[in-house]
Design a protein around this motif. Sequence first.
Motif, PDB file in Angstrom:
ATOM      1  N   GLU A  72     -13.824 -13.521 -14.071  1.00 11.25           N
ATOM      2  CA  GLU A  72     -13.472 -12.163 -13.650  1.00 11.25           C
ATOM      3  C   GLU A  72     -13.041 -11.362 -14.872  1.00 11.25           C
ATOM      4  OE1 GLU A  72     -13.997 -11.309 -10.655  1.00 11.25           O
ATOM      5  OE2 GLU A  72     -14.246 -13.276  -9.718  1.00 11.25           O
ATOM      6  N   PRO A  73     -13.552 -10.124 -15.023  1.00  9.61           N
ATOM      7  CA  PRO A  73     -13.167  -9.312 -16.185  1.00  9.61           C
ATOM      8  C   PRO A  73     -11.844  -8.583 -15.979  1.00  9.61           C
ATOM      9  CG  PRO A  73     -14.778  -8.138 -14.876  1.00  9.61           C
ATOM     10  CD  PRO A  73     -14.569  -9.465 -14.194  1.00  9.61           C
ATOM     11  N   ILE A  74     -11.135  -8.894 -14.905  1.00  6.99           N
ATOM     12  CA  ILE A  74      -9.904  -8.189 -14.551  1.00  6.99           C
ATOM     13  C   ILE A  74      -8.698  -9.109 -14.679  1.00  6.99           C
ATOM     14  CG2 ILE A  74     -10.787  -6.307 -13.130  1.00  6.99           C
ATOM     15  CD1 ILE A  74     -10.795  -8.152 -10.752  1.00  6.99           C
ATOM     16  N   ASN A  75      -7.545  -8.487 -14.930  1.00  9.03           N
ATOM     17  CA  ASN A  75      -6.326  -9.242 -15.200  1.00  9.03           C
ATOM     18  C   ASN A  75      -5.134  -8.597 -14.503  1.00  9.03           C
ATOM     19  OD1 ASN A  75      -7.756  -8.695 -18.249  1.00  9.03           O
ATOM     20  ND2 ASN A  75      -7.818 -10.763 -17.421  1.00  9.03           N
ATOM     21  N   LEU A  76      -3.993  -9.259 -14.613  1.00  7.68           N
ATOM     22  CA  LEU A  76      -2.739  -8.706 -14.153  1.00  7.68           C
ATOM     23  C   LEU A  76      -2.243  -7.646 -15.128  1.00  7.68           C
ATOM     24  CD1 LEU A  76      -1.072 -12.088 -13.155  1.00  7.68           C
ATOM     25  CD2 LEU A  76      -1.850 -10.330 -11.556  1.00  7.68           C
ATOM     26  N   ARG A  77      -1.338  -6.801 -14.665  1.00  4.67           N
ATOM     27  CA  ARG A  77      -0.790  -5.752 -15.523  1.00  4.67           C
ATOM     28  C   ARG A  77      -0.013  -6.343 -16.698  1.00  4.67           C
ATOM     29  NH1 ARG A  77      -1.618  -0.950 -17.776  1.00  4.67           N
ATOM     30  NH2 ARG A  77       0.273   0.316 -17.994  1.00  4.67           N
ATOM     31  N   GLN A  78       0.556  -7.541 -16.508  1.00  5.30           N
ATOM     32  CA  GLN A  78       1.373  -8.153 -17.562  1.00  5.30           C
ATOM     33  C   GLN A  78       0.590  -8.439 -18.842  1.00  5.30           C
ATOM     34  OE1 GLN A  78       1.544  -8.803 -14.281  1.00  5.30           O
ATOM     35  NE2 GLN A  78       3.168 -10.289 -13.840  1.00  5.30           N
ATOM     36  N   THR A  79      -0.719  -8.544 -18.751  1.00  8.90           N
ATOM     37  CA  THR A  79      -1.502  -8.805 -19.961  1.00  8.90           C
ATOM     38  C   THR A  79      -1.442  -7.631 -20.931  1.00  8.90           C
ATOM     39  OG1 THR A  79      -3.529  -7.999 -18.917  1.00  8.90           O
ATOM     40  CG2 THR A  79      -3.077 -10.361 -18.767  1.00  8.90           C
ATOM     41  N   PHE A  80      -1.057  -6.456 -20.417  1.00  8.75           N
ATOM     42  CA  PHE A  80      -0.839  -5.289 -21.286  1.00  8.75           C
ATOM     43  C   PHE A  80       0.633  -5.107 -21.624  1.00  8.75           C
ATOM     44  CE2 PHE A  80       0.323  -0.763 -21.579  1.00  8.75           C
ATOM     45  CZ  PHE A  80      -0.414  -0.390 -22.685  1.00  8.75           C
ATOM     46  N   THR A  81       1.504  -5.302 -20.634  1.00 12.69           N
ATOM     47  CA  THR A  81       2.933  -5.016 -20.858  1.00 12.69           C
ATOM     48  C   THR A  81       3.649  -6.132 -21.607  1.00 12.69           C
ATOM     49  OG1 THR A  81       3.462  -5.952 -18.683  1.00 12.69           O
ATOM     50  CG2 THR A  81       3.062  -3.566 -18.802  1.00 12.69           C
ATOM     51  N   ASP A  82       3.197  -7.395 -21.478  1.00 10.68           N
ATOM     52  CA  ASP A  82       3.947  -8.520 -22.032  1.00 10.68           C
ATOM     53  C   ASP A  82       3.306  -9.179 -23.251  1.00 10.68           C
ATOM     54  OD1 ASP A  82       5.481  -7.963 -19.867  1.00 10.68           O
ATOM     55  OD2 ASP A  82       5.041  -9.794 -18.753  1.00 10.68           O
ATOM     56  N   ILE A  83       1.969  -9.290 -23.256  1.00 12.71           N
ATOM     57  CA  ILE A  83       1.311 -10.108 -24.279  1.00 12.71           C
ATOM     58  C   ILE A  83       1.294  -9.473 -25.670  1.00 12.71           C
ATOM     59  CG2 ILE A  83      -0.940 -11.047 -24.974  1.00 12.71           C
ATOM     60  CD1 ILE A  83      -1.389 -11.973 -22.154  1.00 12.71           C
ATOM     61  N   PRO A  84       0.918  -8.198 -25.841  1.00 11.54           N
ATOM     62  CA  PRO A  84       0.715  -7.661 -27.203  1.00 11.54           C
ATOM     63  C   PRO A  84       1.909  -7.807 -28.136  1.00 11.54           C
ATOM     64  CG  PRO A  84      -0.198  -6.173 -25.581  1.00 11.54           C
ATOM     65  CD  PRO A  84       0.567  -7.208 -24.816  1.00 11.54           C
ATOM     66  N   GLN A  85       3.127  -7.543 -27.621  1.00  7.57           N
ATOM     67  CA  GLN A  85       4.290  -7.584 -28.514  1.00  7.57           C
ATOM     68  C   GLN A  85       4.737  -8.994 -28.847  1.00  7.57           C
ATOM     69  OE1 GLN A  85       4.125  -6.191 -25.513  1.00  7.57           O
ATOM     70  NE2 GLN A  85       6.033  -6.420 -24.325  1.00  7.57           N
ATOM     71  N   GLU A 210      -6.478  -6.559 -11.296  1.00 11.54           N
ATOM     72  CA  GLU A 210      -6.934  -5.178 -11.091  1.00 11.54           C
ATOM     73  C   GLU A 210      -7.389  -4.493 -12.379  1.00 11.54           C
ATOM     74  OE1 GLU A 210      -7.122  -3.892  -8.160  1.00 11.54           O
ATOM     75  OE2 GLU A 210      -5.706  -4.971  -6.872  1.00 11.54           O
ATOM     76  N   PHE A 211      -6.954  -4.983 -13.545  1.00  7.90           N
ATOM     77  CA  PHE A 211      -7.069  -4.207 -14.778  1.00  7.90           C
ATOM     78  C   PHE A 211      -7.982  -4.878 -15.796  1.00  7.90           C
ATOM     79  CE2 PHE A 211      -2.933  -3.508 -12.843  1.00  7.90           C
ATOM     80  CZ  PHE A 211      -2.863  -2.125 -12.768  1.00  7.90           C
ATOM     81  N   PHE A 212      -8.840  -4.069 -16.417  1.00 10.76           N
ATOM     82  CA  PHE A 212      -9.674  -4.516 -17.533  1.00 10.76           C
ATOM     83  C   PHE A 212      -8.837  -4.363 -18.804  1.00 10.76           C
ATOM     84  CE2 PHE A 212     -12.449  -3.232 -14.169  1.00 10.76           C
ATOM     85  CZ  PHE A 212     -13.545  -4.072 -14.233  1.00 10.76           C
ATOM     86  N   THR A 213      -8.650  -5.462 -19.528  1.00  8.21           N
ATOM     87  CA  THR A 213      -7.733  -5.472 -20.666  1.00  8.21           C
ATOM     88  C   THR A 213      -8.492  -5.672 -21.978  1.00  8.21           C
ATOM     89  OG1 THR A 213      -6.103  -6.518 -19.219  1.00  8.21           O
ATOM     90  CG2 THR A 213      -5.620  -6.475 -21.564  1.00  8.21           C
ATOM     91  N   TYR A 214      -8.253  -4.760 -22.925  1.00 10.57           N
ATOM     92  CA  TYR A 214      -8.892  -4.814 -24.237  1.00 10.57           C
ATOM     93  C   TYR A 214      -7.810  -4.876 -25.315  1.00 10.57           C
ATOM     94  CZ  TYR A 214     -12.962  -3.144 -21.634  1.00 10.57           C
ATOM     95  OH  TYR A 214     -13.977  -3.017 -20.709  1.00 10.57           O
ATOM     96  N   TYR A 215      -8.059  -5.715 -26.320  1.00 10.16           N
ATOM     97  CA  TYR A 215      -7.121  -5.858 -27.441  1.00 10.16           C
ATOM     98  C   TYR A 215      -7.825  -5.466 -28.739  1.00 10.16           C
ATOM     99  CZ  TYR A 215      -4.434  -8.698 -24.144  1.00 10.16           C
ATOM    100  OH  TYR A 215      -3.725  -9.137 -23.059  1.00 10.16           O
ATOM    101  N   LEU A 216      -7.109  -4.729 -29.565  1.00 15.01           N
ATOM    102  CA  LEU A 216      -7.585  -4.408 -30.911  1.00 15.01           C
ATOM    103  C   LEU A 216      -6.873  -5.347 -31.879  1.00 15.01           C
ATOM    104  CD1 LEU A 216      -9.143  -2.640 -32.933  1.00 15.01           C
ATOM    105  CD2 LEU A 216      -7.173  -1.077 -32.932  1.00 15.01           C
ATOM    106  N   PHE A 217      -7.652  -6.245 -32.500  1.00 10.72           N
ATOM    107  CA  PHE A 217      -7.070  -7.225 -33.423  1.00 10.72           C
ATOM    108  C   PHE A 217      -6.887  -6.618 -34.808  1.00 10.72           C
ATOM    109  CE2 PHE A 217      -8.651 -11.447 -31.321  1.00 10.72           C
ATOM    110  CZ  PHE A 217      -8.018 -11.073 -30.137  1.00 10.72           C
ATOM    111  N   ASP A 218      -5.877  -7.124 -35.489  1.00 15.03           N
ATOM    112  CA  ASP A 218      -5.708  -6.815 -36.912  1.00 15.03           C
ATOM    113  C   ASP A 218      -6.933  -7.357 -37.657  1.00 15.03           C
ATOM    114  OD1 ASP A 218      -5.058  -6.914 -39.658  1.00 15.03           O
ATOM    115  OD2 ASP A 218      -2.921  -7.078 -39.201  1.00 15.03           O
ATOM    116  N   PRO A 219      -7.619  -6.504 -38.463  1.00 16.64           N
ATOM    117  CA  PRO A 219      -8.838  -6.970 -39.144  1.00 16.64           C
ATOM    118  C   PRO A 219      -8.602  -8.145 -40.085  1.00 16.64           C
ATOM    119  CG  PRO A 219      -8.148  -4.815 -39.965  1.00 16.64           C
ATOM    120  CD  PRO A 219      -7.317  -5.093 -38.758  1.00 16.64           C
ATOM    121  N   TYR A 220      -7.341  -8.370 -40.489  1.00 22.57           N
ATOM    122  CA  TYR A 220      -7.047  -9.477 -41.395  1.00 22.57           C
ATOM    123  C   TYR A 220      -6.589 -10.736 -40.652  1.00 22.57           C
ATOM    124  CZ  TYR A 220      -7.224  -5.691 -44.767  1.00 22.57           C
ATOM    125  OH  TYR A 220      -7.633  -4.619 -45.526  1.00 22.57           O
TER     126      TYR A 220
END
Length: 787
Positions: A72-85, A210-220
């Motif tokens: 499934e290309p969809i995730n929980l909201r926490q994948t945006f609010t909790d994971i990046p930081q 419910e949410f499609f989640t995209y991450y922008l990785f540090d190029p290094y």
Amino acid sequence: MIRKIRNLYQLAGKNKATLLTNVSGLSIGLATTILLATFILHEWSYDRHFSKADNIYRLHTIWMDAGKESVEPINLRQTFTDIPQNIPGIETAVQIYRGWNTEIISDKVRYAHNNLFYVDSTFFTVFDFNVIEGSAEYALHDPGSVVLTKSLAYKIFGDNPAVEQILEIENKSYMVSAVTEDVPENTHFSFDLLLPMNALDYIHQLGGLEFFTYYLFDPYADPQTVGNAICEANTEILTKRFGMFGNYDFSSEIESLTRLHLFSNASYDLGPAGSINTVVLVGVIAILVMFLALTNFINLFIIEGEQRAKEIGIRKVNGAGKKDIIIQFFTETTFIVSVSFAAGLVLATLLLPQFGDIMRRTFPEGIFYSPALTGVLAGIFIITVILSGSYPAFYLSRLKPAAIIKQQVVKTGRRKVVMNLTGGIQLIITLVLLTHLFGINNQIQYMKNLPPGFNPEGLVNIYNLNDNMKRQYPEIRDQLLNIPEVGGVAASTHTIGGGASGQGIRLLESQSDNILTINEYRVQPGLCRLMELELKEGRFFDPDLATDRQSVILNEAAERMLGLTSATGKSVVMFQNPLEVIGVVKDFHYSSAANEVQPLVFTAYSGNINNIVVRLASHADYATSMKKIGETLRSFDEGYIFTTSHTGDIYRNFYAGEERLGKLIRIGATIAVIIVMMGIFMLVSQSISRRTKEIGIRKVLGGSTTEMLAILYSGTIKWIAIASAIAIPVSYYMLERWLQDYALKAPLNWWLFAQGVFIVIVLQTIVTIWQTLRVARRNPVESLRYE
């Protein structure tokens, strides 16, 4: 140079048929290859126009049930609010909440059919669209703001500035904060307007995937290390959230943005997905068609070179050197190949719009001039010139004039074997393509002709309902039923044949952690009867029974999943309160017949109505019916924009991918047959031309036309038999592999393989008989004089 072209023109006058066949065959093959290569390049270019594309990744949830994976290309909201930081290497993230087709009101003018996304304020940081008006940095911070695409802004405001204009959307006012360029065709999603995620009032109620989640990785950063950390964190979140689903396991995957369109296995994506298998198939067809065109061109050029042996001998007697002969042949070859390429490019340009319609793609202007396609065409051009001109240029030019003039040229046995082998390969390719065409069409028709399990004919879905019309549904239904052409009316939240909601379900007596997944259609009482679903047991929802709002109807697949033989009267739990099963409908296809029917539950608790379903009477005139229905709806809302779809069309669209594949094979097979038959026509002509004296002598000695036809035809039919013996097993194996992806398979009957052989035999017979009769009917004296 002018003299050389004049010599070529004189040559064409003597051999118009050969020259026309050469140029036409190569041009058709080249045009086909250009179109197919254009499609491949377009598919490969998806999402690569974003400057940060190589550093953008999407998170997928993998739901595992008894060893079967559902990506499934969809995730929980926490994948945006909790994971990046919490994970180093992530620069930022963004989520997209799939909206719907919405209506916009500006100065009391309505604009319908606008595709809406809810996105986070970081959207333009991850996806660097060109913002034409406003500021990309602040466009999505205010919950009262909206971003429009250039086309939508122009539709509403014309050439006037759009920023700071007020629009009404879903009964709320929003101010235009920015206008962005239109979404390029080669993007895996598309939208007309964006609303900030914090404008979604019920976001805190969305506790599921419910949410499609995209991450922008540090190029290094190391993508694999960062991706593994994200997947580990997401799997932990999933396990905590869905731990009560005791029969299921969860995992996660990260996929690069540039791979989503062609390689992703995720279902129900933001836009129509491509397929690497289709791209490979297109590439194979392009290579095969180009191979057929090139081998034809080269074979006929070699034959033409041999027929000019005396000309070469005379030129050498008159003082021409080997270098002069080589230059002459390569000049002629280059000129003819150039003409063929020019004609092929013009033909491809003219056919590009029609090809785009077949492939359901809109190709950008100037795509023919991409560096990759230019390089491929340049390579084909050079190879064609070298292979076509090498034999007459380097081989015949070194022979002694006396040997050439006396026709004592070296034995042609080896060349004949090579040409026969090439012709055999051409026939094999053509037969494989024809067999695949018939096999794919057979599977498509088989699936289309399968009874769907209800009656889709005459069902019309009416959309674009505003809140006022939804509240007045009972009155609208009564008015519609007064129309003589209307046989029935019902309503639902979901569109039958469209996407369903995913839910958890268990029997009341089961353990609380024994939850199973099921698809849900929220409907109003009366819809199941209107669809003419077949009951296995029990009954449909009764609009007069208020208790039915807390009941459910299952399909047979759901009944089997719950381990029941008779589910009616049982209680199930989907949310908090038990729901009684009042009926079980026989399994019906609510997705492609290529898939197994999945467990489904009908519920009637929701009062939300997204579409009204009307069944037209069998005697109804369509145009008259739709006019009356539209007038009825506008009587409840004067500005209503009448929007409909037909259930029959929805079901036919299930097989759009297979039909596109069938059209691709049809193009390849048709071109293959044309090119091969053109080659056979010229080869038979040349063969008969070389045996003209033999035919004359046989006629003088009493031989009949039938005997001569049998002698000439036996050689051609032999190669068809050999090609068939190879092509049929190969085709059977490949079709068997292709059909493995289908839950329901059409049988591979013998006639699927016989049809291609029959077509080739008939066409080759026509060519051979026509050419043989033309020569055999000559006066024997003319044949004996033939040079």
